[in-house]
Design a protein around this motif. Structure first.
Motif, PDB file in Angstrom:
ATOM      1  N   LYS A   2      -1.052 -21.453  31.866  1.00 17.09           N
ATOM      2  CA  LYS A   2      -0.925 -21.373  30.424  1.00 17.09           C
ATOM      3  C   LYS A   2      -0.147 -20.131  30.045  1.00 17.09           C
ATOM      4  O   LYS A   2      -0.199 -19.107  30.733  1.00 17.09           O
ATOM      5  N   SER A  32       5.080  -8.591  20.879  1.00 23.20           N
ATOM      6  CA  SER A  32       4.026  -8.191  19.952  1.00 23.20           C
ATOM      7  C   SER A  32       2.767  -8.994  20.262  1.00 23.20           C
ATOM      8  O   SER A  32       2.841 -10.145  20.679  1.00 23.20           O
ATOM      9  N   PHE A  34      -1.461  -9.817  19.150  1.00 19.23           N
ATOM     10  CA  PHE A  34      -2.348  -9.877  17.999  1.00 19.23           C
ATOM     11  C   PHE A  34      -3.728 -10.370  18.431  1.00 19.23           C
ATOM     12  O   PHE A  34      -3.855 -11.237  19.296  1.00 19.23           O
ATOM     13  N   TYR A  36      -7.126 -12.056  16.662  1.00 19.43           N
ATOM     14  CA  TYR A  36      -7.722 -12.672  15.495  1.00 19.43           C
ATOM     15  C   TYR A  36      -9.227 -12.828  15.730  1.00 19.43           C
ATOM     16  O   TYR A  36      -9.706 -12.807  16.863  1.00 19.43           O
ATOM     17  N   GLN A  38     -12.342 -15.516  14.508  1.00 22.51           N
ATOM     18  CA  GLN A  38     -12.593 -16.800  13.857  1.00 22.51           C
ATOM     19  C   GLN A  38     -14.081 -17.113  13.919  1.00 22.51           C
ATOM     20  O   GLN A  38     -14.623 -17.372  14.992  1.00 22.51           O
ATOM     21  N   PRO A  44      -8.912 -18.445  11.171  1.00 23.51           N
ATOM     22  CA  PRO A  44      -8.683 -17.182  11.883  1.00 23.51           C
ATOM     23  C   PRO A  44      -8.264 -16.081  10.918  1.00 23.51           C
ATOM     24  O   PRO A  44      -7.572 -16.326   9.929  1.00 23.51           O
ATOM     25  N   LEU A  46      -6.650 -12.057  11.035  1.00 22.57           N
ATOM     26  CA  LEU A  46      -6.047 -11.010  11.859  1.00 22.57           C
ATOM     27  C   LEU A  46      -6.873  -9.731  11.793  1.00 22.57           C
ATOM     28  O   LEU A  46      -7.189  -9.244  10.708  1.00 22.57           O
ATOM     29  N   LEU A  92       3.714 -12.850  20.675  1.00 20.14           N
ATOM     30  CA  LEU A  92       5.039 -13.193  20.168  1.00 20.14           C
ATOM     31  C   LEU A  92       6.018 -13.082  21.321  1.00 20.14           C
ATOM     32  O   LEU A  92       6.240 -12.000  21.856  1.00 20.14           O
ATOM     33  N   LYS A  98       8.138 -17.104  17.622  1.00 20.66           N
ATOM     34  CA  LYS A  98       6.928 -17.863  17.301  1.00 20.66           C
ATOM     35  C   LYS A  98       5.762 -17.318  18.102  1.00 20.66           C
ATOM     36  O   LYS A  98       5.915 -16.843  19.224  1.00 20.66           O
ATOM     37  N   LEU A  99       4.589 -17.435  17.492  1.00 23.98           N
ATOM     38  CA  LEU A  99       3.378 -16.983  18.157  1.00 23.98           C
ATOM     39  C   LEU A  99       2.811 -18.075  19.053  1.00 23.98           C
ATOM     40  O   LEU A  99       2.823 -19.250  18.689  1.00 23.98           O
ATOM     41  N   PHE A 101      -0.856 -18.913  20.896  1.00 22.59           N
ATOM     42  CA  PHE A 101      -2.251 -18.506  20.872  1.00 22.59           C
ATOM     43  C   PHE A 101      -2.956 -18.867  22.171  1.00 22.59           C
ATOM     44  O   PHE A 101      -2.686 -19.905  22.777  1.00 22.59           O
ATOM     45  N   GLY A 102      -3.892 -18.019  22.554  1.00 19.16           N
ATOM     46  CA  GLY A 102      -4.827 -18.372  23.601  1.00 19.16           C
ATOM     47  C   GLY A 102      -5.976 -19.180  23.008  1.00 19.16           C
ATOM     48  O   GLY A 102      -6.091 -19.312  21.788  1.00 19.16           O
ATOM     49  N   GLY A 103      -6.823 -19.712  23.885  1.00 16.28           N
ATOM     50  CA  GLY A 103      -7.922 -20.554  23.434  1.00 16.28           C
ATOM     51  C   GLY A 103      -9.069 -19.794  22.777  1.00 16.28           C
ATOM     52  O   GLY A 103      -9.927 -20.405  22.139  1.00 16.28           O
TER      53      GLY A 103
END
Lengths: 111, 115
Positions: A2, A32, A34, A36, A38, A44, A46, A92, A98-99, A101-103
């Motif tokens: 992944k 970059s 980040f 989050y 949730q 989510p 930041l 990023l 585009k970002l 995301f991990g799970g």
């Protein structure tokens, strides 16, 4: 492999302890990073971002970035029950703007 | 408060039906996104728009289409819904003009169930 990987958890920590979350990424050119938060059934939010190698602190949160080893970590000090949530990291990539995301890692803080 | 509003919050539909999810924002942001979230998986990008005249496919755009009707409005359509499109859908915005183009602000989400 992944592009962004996180342990799904749950990571169980006692109240007042430090929660340590890790996120690894595959694109060495990523710029970059980040974190989050949730809550269950919510959107989510930041909480931290980091661009340079090293540590960045904001209140009880510390983000740590190691580009050579391609990981970014989040430390939550003095964990509170209200910190119980899932924490997705996002990266990023160098190309595409585009970002990814991990799970997310689910954290449970027990009183 | 400036906000990102998604409608509807919940929707149940049948296979083959056309459905539209709507997103509006009062943040004044230029960029808008549609993501889907499945249990145990990360948020996956469906479509994004950096400007009213700019529409781009994300990693999972097949079966979806979008329309950016105005800077503040970005809708997602499923032309012929199928059960594996059952998911939680999020709209998000960001503001590139303040050097924060990658800091996303999310709406409350739309839970879509396709039977």
């Amino acid at each position: 492999q992944k592009e962004v990987e996180q342990n799904s958890g749950p990571l169980s920590v006692p109240e007042g302890a430090i929660a340590s979350l890790n996120c690894t990424y595959s694109d060495r050119g990523s710029q970059s990073f980040f974190w989050y938060r949730q809550y269950s059934g919510k959107s989510p939010e930041l909480i931290m971002f980091i661009y340079s190698n090293g540590d960045k602190e904001d209140g009880r949160f510390t983000a740590q970035l190691n580009k050579a080893s391609q990981y970014v970590s989040l430390l939550i000090r003095d964990s509170q029950p209200s910190d119980s949530a899932t924490y997705p990291c996002a990266v990023l990539k160098a190309a595409g703007n585009k970002l990814t995301f991990g799970g997310g890692t689910r954290v449970l803080v027990k009183p | 408060d400036a906000d990102v509003t998604q409608t509807p919050r919940n929707r149940i539909t049948k296979t083959g039906k056309r459905i539209m999810l709507e997103c509006s924002q009062t943040k004044g942001h230029d960029r808008m996104y549609w993501y889907r979230q499945d249990p145990g998986l990360g948020l996956r990008l469906i479509y994004y728009s950096f400007d009213v005249k700019d529409i781009n496919k994300g990693e999972i755009s097949d079966g979806y289409s979008v329309s950016r009707q105005a800077q503040a409005k970005f809708s997602l359509s499923l032309e012929s819904a199928i059960p594996n499109q059952t998911a939680l859908y999020f709209c998000a915005t960001s503001d590139s003009r303040r050097g924060s183009g990658e800091k996303l602000f999310f709406g409350s989400g739309t839970q879509l169930s396709v039977l």
